[in-house]
Design a protein around this motif. Sequence first.
Motif, PDB file in Angstrom:
ATOM      1  N   ARG A 161      24.529  45.677  49.295  1.00 53.24           N
ATOM      2  CA  ARG A 161      23.450  44.712  49.506  1.00 53.24           C
ATOM      3  C   ARG A 161      23.983  43.284  49.529  1.00 53.24           C
ATOM      4  NH1 ARG A 161      18.994  47.618  45.499  1.00 53.24           N
ATOM      5  NH2 ARG A 161      18.074  48.984  47.096  1.00 53.24           N
ATOM      6  N   GLY A 162      24.966  43.006  48.675  1.00 51.82           N
ATOM      7  CA  GLY A 162      25.589  41.681  48.688  1.00 51.82           C
ATOM      8  C   GLY A 162      26.299  41.404  49.994  1.00 51.82           C
ATOM      9  N   ARG A 177      25.528  42.638  52.862  1.00 49.85           N
ATOM     10  CA  ARG A 177      24.510  42.380  53.881  1.00 49.85           C
ATOM     11  C   ARG A 177      23.982  40.949  53.766  1.00 49.85           C
ATOM     12  NH1 ARG A 177      19.253  41.838  54.600  1.00 49.85           N
ATOM     13  NH2 ARG A 177      18.290  42.648  56.524  1.00 49.85           N
ATOM     14  N   SER A 178      23.832  40.450  52.543  1.00 46.12           N
ATOM     15  CA  SER A 178      23.365  39.076  52.355  1.00 46.12           C
ATOM     16  C   SER A 178      24.344  38.075  52.951  1.00 46.12           C
ATOM     17  CB  SER A 178      23.156  38.797  50.864  1.00 46.12           C
ATOM     18  OG  SER A 178      22.136  39.623  50.326  1.00 46.12           O
ATOM     19  N   LEU A 235      23.763  38.138  56.608  1.00 52.05           N
ATOM     20  CA  LEU A 235      22.521  37.438  56.935  1.00 52.05           C
ATOM     21  C   LEU A 235      22.718  35.922  56.911  1.00 52.05           C
ATOM     22  CD1 LEU A 235      19.465  37.424  57.456  1.00 52.05           C
ATOM     23  CD2 LEU A 235      19.129  37.576  54.980  1.00 52.05           C
TER      24      LEU A 235
END
Length: 475
Positions: free
Chosen positions: A93-94, A96-97, A100
């Motif tokens: 998830r990190g 992906r951030s 982004l």
Amino acid sequence: MVATVRVLVSCAFLLALALGFGSCANHRDQWKDSVDVPAKWKGSSQKGGSLDTAALKKWWKRFGDPTLDELIAKAMASSPDIKTAISKVAQSRGERSVQLAGLLPSVTGNASDRLQRRDEQSTGLVTRSETYNLSLDMSWEVDLFGRQMQNLSAATKDVQQTIDNYYAAQVTLTGDVAMAYITYRAAQAQLDVVRRNIETRRETTEITRWQQEAGVSDTLELQQAVSTLEQARAAIPALEQTISETKNQLAVLCGQAPGALDRLLDRSGSIPRVPARIAVGIPADALNNRPDVRAAVNGVLAAYYRKTAAELERFPTINLDGSLGLEALRTGTIFSPEAAARTLAGSLLASLAQPIFEGGAITANIHINEELAKQAVYSFQSTVLSALSEVEDALVATRKTAERLDTLRKADAAAQEASQLATQQYQAGEVELLTVLDTQRTQLSVEEERVNTEADQVKAYVQLYKSLGGGWQPL
């Protein structure tokens, strides 16, 4: 400046068309039909019905064993493998951030203080000046053709894949705990069988000893009886070793040191009973429910997104760079409304970059990502085929172990009766000692095989629940 940006965008589109922007479309759905999934299970006699996913979530409850329930609860809470899988989800998830953030402008604040001194040798005058500056600098790569968005989509699928891997870790862990626990209870049951058989052989040996002392039998028969007694006793250390090792294995699976679960495992218990048969549905249901298959699907999608992003490296990029600053001679006047006391400066630069010659790096990267996409598809195919095979094998195992166990129970009952009759007839002098020893050996062998088959049957159900994708809880 706006007109300049419009001109750059128009140029970029023209360059993209010249490079074949329309050729970027890929056939992402073709791989889904690369495996021929059967319409029904070959090894199941069930007709109709859908997969009972509700019963699969906590399938171990169907065995009706509180100790097993507690072991799995401890494992799910403390297993290092589960904690590692959760950490990987957070890591993904990190990442992906970070991806982004690449879609958004980057803004940097700067502050500076410049002090100057000037000495005039001819006049002897010394002048000093101090300038304060505040500025905001912005940089932004416009995702004109969606390359960064493709990378973000790939990162999103990576997150889902790590979540599915976490679910798959749960499935594996619950199955491993159940398998180890069944092995533990089976070893205890076998030890009980051996000890009962040892008691029977000890009684036979004592009878033979009395007969030898009375002159009814000779030393040969006594030594034969002693030999079979000691052979049975020799099985005890191996079974005790298995019991000790499975205790340690269960402790490790539960994230605890060896010996930490001894009090729990020392509770009286037996091999878990076979649960009621569960509705297995059709193969497509199982594939949709299995986390490893879903992870493989997300792996393929991520690979295709990255392949598209690599193809888009051929197209132009537009970068916007801007700056807005305030400059004053004194800190007290930097925010003063007096225009004379400060200077406001701003700039905006738009630039267009088009790869012309890069030594074939972009083409090579496209080929690399194409091969990675192929590998992801092959991995998906392998996972699906393995999943189908695992379910079919488990269905066959549940059916065949039931047939085998039914036969062994009949053989066990007959062997026990034969052993009792032979012992009675030997005491009455109607048969020889070898007949008694043979029936006792047969009884022990059949009873051990029955216990092993009972354990195998329960393990077959555990494998069936695992292969259907049971045993995972959502985050």
